[in-house]
Design a protein around this motif. Structure first.
Motif, short mmCIF file in Angstrom:
data_model
loop_
_atom_site.label_atom_id
_atom_site.label_comp_id
_atom_site.label_asym_id
_atom_site.label_seq_id
_atom_site.Cartn_x
_atom_site.Cartn_y
_atom_site.Cartn_z
N ALA A 60 0.72 -1.12 -0.07
CA ALA A 60 -0.01 -0.06 -0.01
C ALA A 60 0.76 1.26 0.06
N VAL A 61 2.12 1.20 0.83
CA VAL A 61 2.75 2.62 0.82
C VAL A 61 3.56 2.87 -0.24
N PHE A 62 4.02 1.57 -1.03
CA PHE A 62 5.03 1.85 -2.14
C PHE A 62 4.28 1.61 -3.44
N LEU A 63 3.34 0.68 -3.38
CA LEU A 63 2.71 0.72 -4.91
C LEU A 63 1.26 0.73 -4.71
N GLY A 64 0.78 1.34 -3.82
CA GLY A 64 -0.77 1.78 -3.50
C GLY A 64 -1.51 2.74 -4.70
N GLY A 65 -0.62 3.64 -5.21
CA GLY A 65 -1.33 4.24 -6.23
C GLY A 65 -1.74 3.60 -7.45
N PHE A 66 -1.18 2.39 -7.71
CA PHE A 66 -1.69 1.51 -8.65
C PHE A 66 -2.51 0.42 -8.25
N GLY A 67 -2.82 0.42 -6.89
CA GLY A 67 -3.75 -0.66 -6.38
C GLY A 67 -3.26 -2.03 -6.17
N VAL A 68 -2.07 -2.18 -6.08
CA VAL A 68 -1.17 -3.44 -6.21
C VAL A 68 -1.63 -4.17 -4.69
N LEU A 84 -7.20 2.85 -12.91
CA LEU A 84 -8.02 3.65 -14.02
C LEU A 84 -7.67 5.24 -13.50
N PHE A 85 -7.31 5.34 -12.04
CA PHE A 85 -7.31 7.00 -11.71
C PHE A 85 -5.83 6.98 -11.11
N PHE A 86 -5.08 6.11 -11.21
CA PHE A 86 -3.64 6.37 -10.72
C PHE A 86 -3.02 7.61 -11.13
N TRP A 87 -3.46 8.46 -12.30
CA TRP A 87 -2.82 9.54 -12.76
C TRP A 87 -3.28 10.68 -12.32
N THR A 88 -4.53 10.74 -11.21
CA THR A 88 -4.99 11.60 -10.42
C THR A 88 -4.19 11.95 -9.09
N ALA A 89 -3.49 10.88 -8.70
CA ALA A 89 -2.71 10.83 -7.39
C ALA A 89 -3.70 10.56 -6.33
N ILE A 90 -5.06 10.68 -6.58
CA ILE A 90 -5.94 10.28 -5.47
C ILE A 90 -5.70 8.90 -5.00
N PRO A 91 -5.77 7.95 -5.78
CA PRO A 91 -5.46 6.49 -5.20
C PRO A 91 -4.31 6.47 -4.21
N ALA A 92 -3.26 7.19 -4.70
CA ALA A 92 -1.86 7.15 -3.53
C ALA A 92 -2.15 7.87 -2.58
N ILE A 93 -3.04 8.73 -2.30
CA ILE A 93 -3.19 9.29 -0.95
C ILE A 93 -4.37 8.49 -0.36
N ILE A 94 -5.37 7.84 -1.05
CA ILE A 94 -6.08 6.81 -0.35
C ILE A 94 -5.15 5.57 0.05
#
Length: 117
Positions: A60-68, A84-94
């Motif tokens: 989650a901390v290292f690859l979470g923005g991609f949903g791994v 789908l939304f990794f480019w917005t950086a919102i998934p990385a924050i979540i």
């Protein structure tokens, strides 16, 4: 009780309930039938399906923005939404928030939520 009864070798442990010497890999004590749980604050605990809380948190901390971490935990649909939304950086924050949640979650809560397929 004699000293021989309380000694254990490197591949044995004491039962958490009856105190009997059992195999280090035993999940259930053959003497009293009580399921053995991981020691509190141990980093090696895994769920019955083999999922690790620490591995999920690190993903989650290292690859979470991609949903791994979502794919690892078996939540495939959410994993694709993260992709789908990794480019917005919102998934990385979540994912960073989920990293903190995973680290503070008890082993029992992790097993109940993610431990069974």
């Amino acid at each position: 009780m004699s000293d021989a009864a309380t000694l254990k070798s490197a591949d044995e442990k004491f039962c958490s309930d009856c105190g009997g010497v059992i195999s280090l890999k035993a999940e259930i004590c053959p003497k009293c039938g009580v399921r053995q749980t991981a020691q509190p604050n141990s980093l090696g605990g895994t769920a019955p399906n083999g999922k690790s809380k620490i591995a999920a948190a690190l993903l989650a901390v290292f690859l979470g923005g991609f949903g791994v971490h979502k794919f690892y935990l078996g939540q495939i649909g959410l994993g694709f939404i993260y992709l789908l939304f990794f480019w917005t950086a919102i998934p990385a924050i979540i994912a960073f928030v989920e990293f903190i949640i995973l680290l503070t979650m008890s082993d029992e809560a992790f097993n109940n939520k993610y431990g069974y397929d």
